[in-house]
Design a protein around this motif. Structure first.
Motif, PDB file in Angstrom:
ATOM      1  N   ARG A   9      -0.443  -4.116  -3.536  1.00 25.18           N
ATOM      2  CA  ARG A   9      -1.610  -4.103  -2.647  1.00 25.18           C
ATOM      3  C   ARG A   9      -1.585  -5.274  -1.675  1.00 25.18           C
ATOM      4  NH1 ARG A   9      -2.915   0.989  -2.422  1.00 25.18           N
ATOM      5  NH2 ARG A   9      -3.258   1.842  -4.498  1.00 25.18           N
ATOM      6  N   THR A  27       2.902   0.167  -6.915  1.00 24.62           N
ATOM      7  CA  THR A  27       2.177   0.043  -5.649  1.00 24.62           C
ATOM      8  C   THR A  27       1.695  -1.392  -5.465  1.00 24.62           C
ATOM      9  OG1 THR A  27       1.361   2.305  -5.961  1.00 24.62           O
ATOM     10  CG2 THR A  27       0.293   0.981  -4.255  1.00 24.62           C
ATOM     11  N   ASP A  42       0.804  -1.229   0.000  1.00 23.76           N
ATOM     12  CA  ASP A  42       0.000   0.000   0.000  1.00 23.76           C
ATOM     13  C   ASP A  42       0.837   1.280   0.000  1.00 23.76           C
ATOM     14  OD1 ASP A  42      -2.487  -1.264  -0.210  1.00 23.76           O
ATOM     15  OD2 ASP A  42      -2.619  -1.526   1.958  1.00 23.76           O
ATOM     16  N   GLU A  43       2.120   1.177  -0.273  1.00 25.65           N
ATOM     17  CA  GLU A  43       2.984   2.344  -0.471  1.00 25.65           C
ATOM     18  C   GLU A  43       3.372   2.384  -1.946  1.00 25.65           C
ATOM     19  OE1 GLU A  43       4.061   4.676   1.949  1.00 25.65           O
ATOM     20  OE2 GLU A  43       2.518   3.692   3.126  1.00 25.65           O
ATOM     21  N   THR A  44       3.774   3.548  -2.427  1.00 26.45           N
ATOM     22  CA  THR A  44       4.153   3.712  -3.830  1.00 26.45           C
ATOM     23  C   THR A  44       5.610   4.127  -3.924  1.00 26.45           C
ATOM     24  OG1 THR A  44       1.908   4.351  -4.396  1.00 26.45           O
ATOM     25  CG2 THR A  44       3.620   4.949  -5.968  1.00 26.45           C
TER      26      THR A  44
END
Length: 151
Positions: A78, A76, A65-67
């Motif tokens: 998930r 990203t 959940d970070e890019t």
């Protein structure tokens, strides 16, 4: 060449040293429990990336959940699943990849599952960059966890 007497003395000295050494507690690294489907949900996805212009191949970590930006791409993950070490390896991740175009527009170029054991199946094949899943793990050696990043 070591003579038989030297070997015997060395072995005896080693046995005495081990017997007198304080016993260190053995700490087993605890693995997270798998879910009902036998998967372990990890917090970090590890990728390989290649810049086709420079020929540079790098490994980079991305927290779920970070890019992270790789060239003109934003990656990203998930979810990132692996299996316990006692089972056949199977590492999968659901990934979203966006491209920043020359006119500064964001365009989704990939949404789907990647498989570490079949990197060619769903790898990101871009005219300049390629990205494929290497592994899933619980922590990164390269990047601090998202909570530690300043806002």
């Amino acid at each position: 060449m070591i003579s038989m007497n030297s070997r015997t003395v060395f072995a005896a000295s080693l046995a005495v040293a081990l017997a007198l050494a304080p016993a260190a507690p053995i700490v087993a690294q605890e693995q997270p429990a798998p879910d009902a489907e036998g998967r372990i949900a990890n917090t970090v996805a590890e990728f390989y990336g290649i810049d086709k212009i420079t020929g540079r191949i790098i490994t980079f970590d991305v927290y779920v959940d970070e890019t992270v930006r790789f060239g003109a791409l934003h990656v990203t993950p998930r979810v990132c699943y692996s299996r316990p070490a006692t089972e056949t390896p199977k590492t999968t991740a659901f990934i979203e990849v966006d491209e920043i175009t020359l006119d500064r527009q964001i365009r989704r170029i990939f949404t789907g599952w990647m498989f570490a054991d079949s990197p060619g199946l769903n790898a990101i094949e871009h005219p300049v960059y390629d990205i494929w899943l290497k592994a899933c793990k619980m922590e990164s050696d390269e990047a601090p966890p998202p909570e530690a990043n300043p806002s």
